[in-house]
Design an enzyme around this catalytic site. Structure first.
Site, short mmCIF file in Angstrom:
data_model
loop_
_atom_site.label_atom_id
_atom_site.label_comp_id
_atom_site.label_asym_id
_atom_site.label_seq_id
_atom_site.Cartn_x
_atom_site.Cartn_y
_atom_site.Cartn_z
N HIS A 98 -39.66 24.13 48.07
CA HIS A 98 -40.57 24.90 48.93
C HIS A 98 -41.31 23.97 49.89
O HIS A 98 -41.60 24.34 51.02
CB HIS A 98 -41.58 25.67 48.07
N ASP A 157 -46.64 30.16 51.87
CA ASP A 157 -45.41 30.44 51.13
C ASP A 157 -45.49 31.87 50.59
O ASP A 157 -46.55 32.32 50.14
CB ASP A 157 -45.27 29.45 49.97
N THR A 209 -38.70 30.69 51.81
CA THR A 209 -37.85 29.50 51.77
C THR A 209 -36.46 29.82 51.20
O THR A 209 -35.62 28.94 51.14
CB THR A 209 -38.51 28.39 50.92
N ALA A 248 -31.08 11.28 45.68
CA ALA A 248 -30.31 10.86 46.86
C ALA A 248 -30.95 11.36 48.16
O ALA A 248 -31.71 12.32 48.13
CB ALA A 248 -28.90 11.45 46.75
N GLN A 254 -30.25 13.56 50.28
CA GLN A 254 -29.21 14.59 50.23
C GLN A 254 -28.67 15.03 51.59
O GLN A 254 -27.47 15.21 51.75
CB GLN A 254 -29.71 15.81 49.45
N HIS A 258 -26.25 23.59 42.25
CA HIS A 258 -26.86 24.69 41.49
C HIS A 258 -27.18 25.86 42.42
O HIS A 258 -27.71 26.87 41.98
CB HIS A 258 -28.15 24.19 40.83
N TRP A 274 -31.48 27.39 47.54
CA TRP A 274 -31.17 27.77 48.93
C TRP A 274 -31.13 26.56 49.87
O TRP A 274 -30.29 26.47 50.76
CB TRP A 274 -32.14 28.83 49.46
N SER A 329 -30.23 23.47 49.20
CA SER A 329 -28.96 22.77 48.99
C SER A 329 -27.81 23.56 49.60
O SER A 329 -26.93 23.00 50.26
CB SER A 329 -28.70 22.55 47.50
N GLN A 346 -30.57 31.53 42.58
CA GLN A 346 -29.34 30.73 42.65
C GLN A 346 -28.07 31.58 42.48
O GLN A 346 -27.05 31.31 43.10
CB GLN A 346 -29.40 29.60 41.63
N1 UDP Z 1 -32.80 16.78 47.23
C1 UDP Z 1 -32.88 15.47 47.60
N2 UDP Z 1 -32.25 14.55 46.82
C2 UDP Z 1 -31.53 14.87 45.72
C3 UDP Z 1 -31.44 16.22 45.36
C4 UDP Z 1 -32.08 17.16 46.15
O1 UDP Z 1 -33.51 15.12 48.60
O2 UDP Z 1 -31.01 13.96 45.07
C5 UDP Z 1 -33.47 17.81 48.07
C6 UDP Z 1 -32.45 18.68 48.76
O3 UDP Z 1 -32.04 18.10 49.99
C7 UDP Z 1 -33.20 19.99 48.92
C8 UDP Z 1 -34.22 19.99 47.78
O4 UDP Z 1 -34.25 18.67 47.27
O5 UDP Z 1 -33.86 20.02 50.17
C9 UDP Z 1 -33.84 20.92 46.65
O6 UDP Z 1 -34.07 22.23 47.04
P1 UDP Z 1 -33.16 23.41 46.53
O7 UDP Z 1 -33.68 24.66 47.15
O8 UDP Z 1 -31.73 23.13 46.77
O9 UDP Z 1 -33.34 23.42 44.97
P2 UDP Z 1 -34.59 23.42 43.97
O10 UDP Z 1 -34.94 22.00 43.76
O11 UDP Z 1 -35.69 24.20 44.61
O12 UDP Z 1 -34.04 24.06 42.75
#
Ligand code: UDP
Length: 460
Positions: A26, A120, A142, A341, A343, A358, A361, A363, A383
């Protein structure tokens, strides 16, 4: 160009107030939105944040809220946590402290520079405070538009007696929901630990926040979810701004709560194009030790290169996840494990050919925007909804169902990276990537929506 009031000599700078939900998935889009409003509209931004999970202020003014509020036990972790219950408690506890903080910021405000609060959609309590103090609100969703459509249908499904599901009968849970294709009844069960009453209350607050706002901002794009966006516009009766993908306007990298290990980028440079599977389950989803073991051997046995994010708390009830004996030798030179990472950069690297996700949103959208097809392993909340769209509507991935087992994982990795079906999914994902680029161009749907949003903000 700085955004200023159009009339009069006193060209006053406008400020947007923001209150993100303090979770990674978020925080990222809210701070990306902050960057976008600053970059595209020259607006100043003040971010209120809870006194936990606070990101690095980097560039914006940050106002902590609720210092001294006992948050012990409030922060959920792991896939089986009651997130909806935590959201309700968070709203209760932050409301009073936010009233004080907002009052103070407004008192310091010169000439009403604060245009509005972007909140939010899970923070209805904070929106009520803003209403009380006469501050207009915009709501940031989000999640996907499809998810909001599903949430809007929740009360009617309850009235019909479909929710909560009358039994755990698998055939009944697989029942398609005619009003929400391609969703099934099981996709509407957001968590096994959240009671139906809590979920219903949580969604009621969420929908109230959208209906009571001056507009809903959604991190998606028209070309991906046009009919869902139309349904939302028809159903909510407030302006809708589909301005995604936000991370492409503003990286907001400073919002990462964990340090990103960038050494994996050099490792990716050495790999062949479209050859690597990136494996990450976001910031909250978790697995048990047996699942970790099966995942490790599934990846090893697939013989494909992989980059795997093992977050410090990925494995439930274990501080330090341990990989099985022999795994390192079996994957040396072909696999890399990091604790977090960068990402977006990873997904944008030419070497990455698939993403085992997983389906949070962010990702999902980040993968789509880089043309990377997915193996889907949804666990809770929205998810499952995202997975259904990836598999059934956009056809850019497939679900890895049932118990995690090494043979099944190996098969899924090969299906995505080595088979014709995977190549077709990659091609479709790349077509979406192009659409995501075009929607940001002048005249594109998201660019137009941002311009309208800026106009709206300046009109307050
Ligand atoms: N993310 C990251 N590094 C990682 C894993 C995830 O920077 O190794 C970031 C990813 O780019 C995304 C966020 O963490 O922006 C995860 O948000 P998402 O909505 O996918 O999943 P949540 O963590 O809310 O379940």
């Amino acid at each position: 160009m700085a955004a200023t009031a159009s009339s009069g000599e006193s060209q006053r700078r406008r400020r947007v107030l923001m209150f993100p939900l303090p979770f990674q998935g978020h925080l990222n889009p809210m701070l990306q939105l902050a960057g976008a409003l600053h970059a595209c509209g020259g607006l100043d931004v003040t971010v209120f944040h809870a006194a936990f999970n606070a990101p690095d202020p980097a560039g914006h003014r940050f106002v902590p809220v609720g210092d001294g509020v006992p948050f012990g036990g409030l922060l959920p972790s792991g896939s089986d946590a009651d997130f909806a219950g935590a959201l309700l408690r968070m709203n209760e506890r932050l409301r009073g402290p936010f009233r004080d903080s907002l009052r103070q910021v407004l008192d310091e405000d010169e000439g009403g520079a604060s245009a509005c609060l972007v909140v939010d959609s899970n923070l209805r309590g904070m929106q009520l405070v803003a209403e009380e103090l006469g501050v207009p609100t915009l709501v940031l969703r989000t999640g996907s538009a499809a998810c909001l459509v599903a949430y809007m249908a929740f009360p009617a499904l309850c009235d019909k007696g479909l929710l909560p599901p009358p039994s755990q009968d698998q055939i009944q849970l697989d029942m398609p929901l005619n009003e929400l294709p391609p969703l099934r009844l099981r996709d509407m069960v957001f968590s096994t630990t959240t009671t139906h009453a809590t979920m219903a209350r949580c969604l009621e607050c969420l929908l109230e926040s959208a209906r009571c706002s001056s507009g809903v901002i959604i991190n998606t794009l028209q070309d991906l979810e046009s009919s869902e966006l139309q349904k939302i516009a028809n159903g909510l009766g407030v302006p809708i701004y589909a301005i995604g993908p936000l991370h492409k306007i503003s990286s907001g990298t400073e919002s990462s709560l964990l340090a990103q290990d960038r050494t994996c980028m050099e490792w990716l440079d050495k790999q062949e194009t479209d050859s690597v599977l990136y494996v990450s389950f976001g910031s909250l989803a978790s697995m048990d030790e047996k699942e970790l073991l099966e995942t490790a051997w599934g990846l090893a046995n697939s013989q494909r290169p992989f980059l795997w994010v093992i977050r410090h708390n990925l494995v439930q009830s274990s501080e330090q996840a341990s990989l099985p004996d022999g795994f390192e030798e079996a994957t040396r030179g072909r696999g890399m494990v990091v604790s977090w990472a960068p990402q977006q950069d990873v997904l944008g690297h030419r070497a990455v050919g698939g993403f085992w996700t997983h389906n949070g949103w962010n990702s999902t959208l980040e993968s789509i925007c880089e043309g990377v097809p997915m193996i889907c392993r949804p666990q809770f909340a929205d998810q499952m909804i995202n997975m259904r769209y990836v598999q059934e509507v956009w056809k850019i991935g497939f679900e890895l169902e049932g118990e995690l087992e090494r043979g099944k994982i190996e098969g899924a990795v090969r299906r995505l990276l080595c088979e014709e079906e995977g190549r077709e999914m990659r091609q479709r994902a790349k077509d979406f990537r192009n659409k995501a680029v075009n929607c940001m161009d002048e005249g594109g749907s998201s660019k137009t929506a941002i311009d309208l949003l800026l106009k709206r903000i300046m009109s307050f």
